[in-house]
Design a protein around this motif. Structure first.
Motif, PDB file in Angstrom:
ATOM      1  N   GLY A  25     -10.441   5.863  -5.714  1.00 51.20           N
ATOM      2  CA  GLY A  25      -9.931   4.616  -5.156  1.00 51.20           C
ATOM      3  C   GLY A  25      -9.945   3.431  -6.094  1.00 51.20           C
ATOM      4  O   GLY A  25      -9.472   2.351  -5.719  1.00 51.20           O
ATOM      5  N   ARG A  26     -10.461   3.598  -7.290  1.00 53.44           N
ATOM      6  CA  ARG A  26     -10.464   2.481  -8.244  1.00 53.44           C
ATOM      7  C   ARG A  26      -9.042   2.151  -8.684  1.00 53.44           C
ATOM      8  O   ARG A  26      -8.129   2.960  -8.587  1.00 53.44           O
ATOM      9  CB  ARG A  26     -11.328   2.832  -9.452  1.00 53.44           C
ATOM     10  CG  ARG A  26     -12.806   2.999  -9.139  1.00 53.44           C
ATOM     11  CD  ARG A  26     -13.567   3.374 -10.404  1.00 53.44           C
ATOM     12  NE  ARG A  26     -14.999   3.471 -10.168  1.00 53.44           N
ATOM     13  CZ  ARG A  26     -15.626   4.551  -9.737  1.00 53.44           C
ATOM     14  NH1 ARG A  26     -14.935   5.661  -9.480  1.00 53.44           N
ATOM     15  NH2 ARG A  26     -16.933   4.551  -9.550  1.00 53.44           N
ATOM     16  N   SER A  27      -8.884   0.948  -9.231  1.00 50.42           N
ATOM     17  CA  SER A  27      -7.569   0.486  -9.677  1.00 50.42           C
ATOM     18  C   SER A  27      -7.411   0.652 -11.179  1.00 50.42           C
ATOM     19  O   SER A  27      -8.321   0.342 -11.956  1.00 50.42           O
ATOM     20  CB  SER A  27      -7.369  -0.993  -9.319  1.00 50.42           C
ATOM     21  OG  SER A  27      -7.142  -1.151  -7.935  1.00 50.42           O
ATOM     22  N   GLY A  83     -13.063  -0.856  -8.367  1.00 54.23           N
ATOM     23  CA  GLY A  83     -12.739  -1.235  -7.001  1.00 54.23           C
ATOM     24  C   GLY A  83     -11.236  -1.211  -6.813  1.00 54.23           C
ATOM     25  O   GLY A  83     -10.478  -1.002  -7.766  1.00 54.23           O
ATOM     26  N   ASP A  84     -10.799  -1.415  -5.588  1.00 52.55           N
ATOM     27  CA  ASP A  84      -9.386  -1.449  -5.253  1.00 52.55           C
ATOM     28  C   ASP A  84      -8.911  -2.899  -5.321  1.00 52.55           C
ATOM     29  O   ASP A  84      -9.326  -3.738  -4.518  1.00 52.55           O
ATOM     30  CB  ASP A  84      -9.168  -0.873  -3.855  1.00 52.55           C
ATOM     31  CG  ASP A  84      -7.695  -0.800  -3.460  1.00 52.55           C
ATOM     32  OD1 ASP A  84      -6.859  -1.426  -4.126  1.00 52.55           O
ATOM     33  OD2 ASP A  84      -7.391  -0.111  -2.477  1.00 52.55           O
ATOM     34  N   HIS A  95       0.809  -1.201   0.000  1.00 49.70           N
ATOM     35  CA  HIS A  95       0.000   0.000   0.000  1.00 49.70           C
ATOM     36  C   HIS A  95       0.851   1.263   0.000  1.00 49.70           C
ATOM     37  O   HIS A  95       0.389   2.321  -0.417  1.00 49.70           O
ATOM     38  CB  HIS A  95      -0.920   0.019   1.226  1.00 49.70           C
ATOM     39  CG  HIS A  95      -2.125  -0.842   1.063  1.00 49.70           C
ATOM     40  ND1 HIS A  95      -2.041  -2.200   0.941  1.00 49.70           N
ATOM     41  CD2 HIS A  95      -3.446  -0.530   0.982  1.00 49.70           C
ATOM     42  CE1 HIS A  95      -3.263  -2.707   0.814  1.00 49.70           C
ATOM     43  NE2 HIS A  95      -4.128  -1.714   0.834  1.00 49.70           N
ATOM     44  N   ARG A 104      -5.537   3.773  -7.500  1.00 50.27           N
ATOM     45  CA  ARG A 104      -4.360   2.922  -7.315  1.00 50.27           C
ATOM     46  C   ARG A 104      -3.914   2.477  -8.699  1.00 50.27           C
ATOM     47  O   ARG A 104      -4.581   1.656  -9.345  1.00 50.27           O
ATOM     48  CB  ARG A 104      -4.677   1.734  -6.424  1.00 50.27           C
ATOM     49  CG  ARG A 104      -4.932   2.126  -4.967  1.00 50.27           C
ATOM     50  CD  ARG A 104      -4.699   0.935  -4.054  1.00 50.27           C
ATOM     51  NE  ARG A 104      -4.899   1.306  -2.663  1.00 50.27           N
ATOM     52  CZ  ARG A 104      -3.954   1.851  -1.902  1.00 50.27           C
ATOM     53  NH1 ARG A 104      -2.771   2.094  -2.409  1.00 50.27           N
ATOM     54  NH2 ARG A 104      -4.209   2.137  -0.646  1.00 50.27           N
ATOM     55  N   LEU A 108      -6.318  -4.333  -4.441  1.00 54.19           N
ATOM     56  CA  LEU A 108      -5.656  -4.843  -3.247  1.00 54.19           C
ATOM     57  C   LEU A 108      -6.630  -5.219  -2.144  1.00 54.19           C
ATOM     58  O   LEU A 108      -6.277  -5.952  -1.219  1.00 54.19           O
ATOM     59  CB  LEU A 108      -4.663  -3.811  -2.717  1.00 54.19           C
ATOM     60  CG  LEU A 108      -3.486  -3.481  -3.642  1.00 54.19           C
ATOM     61  CD1 LEU A 108      -2.632  -2.376  -3.034  1.00 54.19           C
ATOM     62  CD2 LEU A 108      -2.647  -4.720  -3.912  1.00 54.19           C
ATOM     63  N   ASP A 109      -7.838  -4.714  -2.223  1.00 56.13           N
ATOM     64  CA  ASP A 109      -8.819  -4.976  -1.174  1.00 56.13           C
ATOM     65  C   ASP A 109      -9.870  -6.014  -1.570  1.00 56.13           C
ATOM     66  O   ASP A 109     -10.743  -6.342  -0.771  1.00 56.13           O
ATOM     67  CB  ASP A 109      -9.532  -3.677  -0.783  1.00 56.13           C
ATOM     68  CG  ASP A 109      -8.615  -2.719  -0.037  1.00 56.13           C
ATOM     69  OD1 ASP A 109      -7.588  -3.178   0.476  1.00 56.13           O
ATOM     70  OD2 ASP A 109      -8.926  -1.510   0.008  1.00 56.13           O
ATOM     71  N   VAL A 110      -9.805  -6.512  -2.790  1.00 49.66           N
ATOM     72  CA  VAL A 110     -10.797  -7.470  -3.274  1.00 49.66           C
ATOM     73  C   VAL A 110     -10.329  -8.886  -2.986  1.00 49.66           C
ATOM     74  O   VAL A 110      -9.190  -9.258  -3.305  1.00 49.66           O
ATOM     75  CB  VAL A 110     -11.034  -7.298  -4.792  1.00 49.66           C
ATOM     76  CG1 VAL A 110     -11.987  -8.364  -5.315  1.00 49.66           C
ATOM     77  CG2 VAL A 110     -11.581  -5.904  -5.090  1.00 49.66           C
ATOM     78  N   ALA A 111     -11.160  -9.695  -2.387  1.00 54.06           N
ATOM     79  CA  ALA A 111     -10.843 -11.106  -2.203  1.00 54.06           C
ATOM     80  C   ALA A 111     -10.728 -11.769  -3.575  1.00 54.06           C
ATOM     81  O   ALA A 111     -11.542 -11.494  -4.460  1.00 54.06           O
ATOM     82  CB  ALA A 111     -11.924 -11.787  -1.376  1.00 54.06           C
ATOM     83  N   HIS A 164      -1.558   0.445 -10.733  1.00 53.61           N
ATOM     84  CA  HIS A 164      -0.649  -0.693 -10.631  1.00 53.61           C
ATOM     85  C   HIS A 164       0.265  -0.664 -11.852  1.00 53.61           C
ATOM     86  O   HIS A 164      -0.116  -1.100 -12.939  1.00 53.61           O
ATOM     87  CB  HIS A 164      -1.436  -1.998 -10.550  1.00 53.61           C
ATOM     88  CG  HIS A 164      -2.296  -2.093  -9.332  1.00 53.61           C
ATOM     89  ND1 HIS A 164      -1.904  -2.760  -8.198  1.00 53.61           N
ATOM     90  CD2 HIS A 164      -3.517  -1.564  -9.056  1.00 53.61           C
ATOM     91  CE1 HIS A 164      -2.856  -2.658  -7.270  1.00 53.61           C
ATOM     92  NE2 HIS A 164      -3.839  -1.933  -7.772  1.00 53.61           N
TER      93      HIS A 164
END
Length: 485
Positions: A73-75, A449-450, A3, A28, A452-455, A30
């Motif tokens: 906050g989206r990727s 969505g983020d 992060h 975010r 890093l936070d998605v299962a 990447h």
């Protein structure tokens, strides 16, 4: 990828640079660069990445005509590269998939072979081009900006489906020249039958006489050739060291020959001739004996002139530790599908015994050995949705909840690289695509969505809201999906 890994990204554009065409900020980003850094914002100018960094650094490139996208906050990811996808066939079949029966319901049965593919027949150039464009639209909606069409050529000019003949190469080239392709396409020539027999004589004739269409720079390129070396373990057509259960023998190569020795010699000759002609060589190889022999042939070919042809194995179902080491030493890549591993492991065990699973689809071991790994869909065998492929690679969990090959799970970062920068290297294009770095092509997608936070199991349900190829928006989910000012 952490992060707090966004610090220290290169500014990329000097003071006085022109205003960006698009700025995506507050998310975010990447980058998938050498250090897997994560930034807050990215600017696009003239079809290329102009700057990557903090929102303040990138926002400085915004002018009165710049489109500013508030990510909230989206990727943002590099455009996805599906490095093994049958585009014509997918467009003809979609939404049907060959493995729907194995991946859409209960657990597969060990002794149940895959169902035969649904009947498809494309008769005309118009049919083929319609299928290609249909695939392009679908892939844009999934965030896929590049793919490899693995096997089109004279070996299938009389094929039953009309999806794999040499005319499709010309269709791709024509559509690319007209600017109608939504994705960058790399193609492999095919001088034998799809999933079937080939001969050394026909292969060498194809190398000498077949003239593929010219490349369309940045849009379409014929990179090399594909060879079908063997079949697949569940059908007992892979060439294996282990005997098949019930006295089923060891399978054999698909290459013509009167004995195992003659067939192996022919395969080696085909690989050597294609390498000598300057082609990239991709070999469908699944049995442990086939993978070992093919890698040895790649090493021999490279040893003659030192050229790294970016050759690779397709599928590689069974790979011993010794073969993985040989792959790393020879620069041989591995292109495989985690979804196939999840769906068919019980069938492989049924054909070769549970002990065979120790060497089955060893993705983590491949990376540890230093093998270049690409993940792909093989669509329409599996869904072209890379989110499902990443989930399968990270969890090795089937839809029935069982985990198969847990020791071979990948990290999210590893899986993402196997769908972006590593396929770019397979394409010989890592210098200009595959990561979000200044100067590279502005091929990217935005997840709602983020990441890093998605299962991982939930990733397939996270929509792709924006896809861009060379700075051009080819998919946008809906007005208001991302905010602007």
């Amino acid at each position: 990828m952490g992060h707090d890994s966004r610090a220290g990204l290169p500014a990329g554009s000097p003071a006085g640079s022109p205003a960006a065409d698009v700025v995506l900020t507050g998310g975010r980003v990447h980058t998938v660069d050498a250090r897997d850094r994560v930034a807050e914002a990215v600017a696009v100018c003239g079809g290329r990445i102009a700057r990557v960094g903090t929102s303040a650094e990138v926002g400085a490139l915004a002018g009165p005509r710049t489109r500013v996208v508030r990510l909230e906050g989206r990727s943002v990811l590099p455009g996805i590269n599906d490095s093994h996808l049958h585009g014509v066939w997918l467009g003809a079949m979609w939404p049907r998939l060959l493995m729907d029966g194995l991946t859409g319901g209960g657990p597969p049965q060990p002794d149940a072979p895959p169902e035969p593919p649904p009947a498809v027949r494309l008769e005309t150039a118009e049919d083929r081009r319609r299928a290609i464009l249909r695939t392009g639209k679908l892939l844009s909606e999934l965030g896929i900006t590049s793919y490899t069409e693995p096997g089109l050529g004279p070996g299938e000019d009389g094929g039953a489906t009309g999806c794999f003949g040499s005319a499709a190469l010309r269709d791709y080239a024509d559509l690319a020249a007209k600017g109608e392709l939504n994705a960058r396409v790399t193609a492999l020539m095919l001088f034998g039958e799809l999933d079937g027999a080939s001969s050394e004589a026909a292969f060498l004739k194809g190398l000498r006489s077949f003239v593929p269409p010219r490349d369309v720079p940045g849009r379409f390129r014929v990179a090399g050739v594909k060879i079908f070396a063997d079949g697949i373990p569940p059908m007992r057509t892979a060439w294996t060291d282990r005997p098949y259960t019930g006295g089923g023998g060891h399978g054999s190569l698909l290459v013509d020959g009167a004995s195992d020795g003659e067939r192996e010699a022919a395969l080696r000759a085909m690989i050597g001739a294609a390498h000598a002609a300057g082609h990239q060589v991709a070999v469908h190889a699944t049995g442990d004996r086939t993978t070992r022999v093919t890698v040895d042939a790649f090493a021999d070919a490279r040893g003659r002139d030192g050229r790294d042809g970016r050759h690779y194995l397709i599928h590689g179902d069974l790979l011993s530790p010794a073969t993985l080491a040989a792959m790393a030493a020879s620069g041989t890549g591995l292109n495989t599908q985690a979804g196939i591993a999840v769906a068919t492991a019980p069938m492989l065990a049924g054909a070769l015994g549970e002990a065979a699973l120790a060497d089955a689809w060893p993705t983590r071991d491949a990376l540890a050995a230093g093998v270049r790994l690409c993940l792909s869909s093989d669509a329409p065998v599996l869904t072209p949705d890379w989110r499902a492929g990443v989930a399968a690679a990270v969890t090795r969990r089937g839809l029935d909840g069982s985990v198969r090959g847990a020791a071979q799970t990948l990290s999210l970062v590893q899986a993402l690289r196997a769908y972006t920068i590593d396929p770019a290297r397979q394409d010989g294009a890592e210098s200009w695509k595959g990561s979000l770095e200044p100067g590279k092509a502005a091929d990217l997608c935005v997840l709602d969505g983020d990441l890093l936070d998605v299962a991982p199991d939930d990733l397939p349900s996270v929509p792709v809201v924006l896809t861009m190829v060379g700075g051009r928006v080819v998919h946008e989910r809906s007005a208001g999906s991302v905010r602007e000012h």
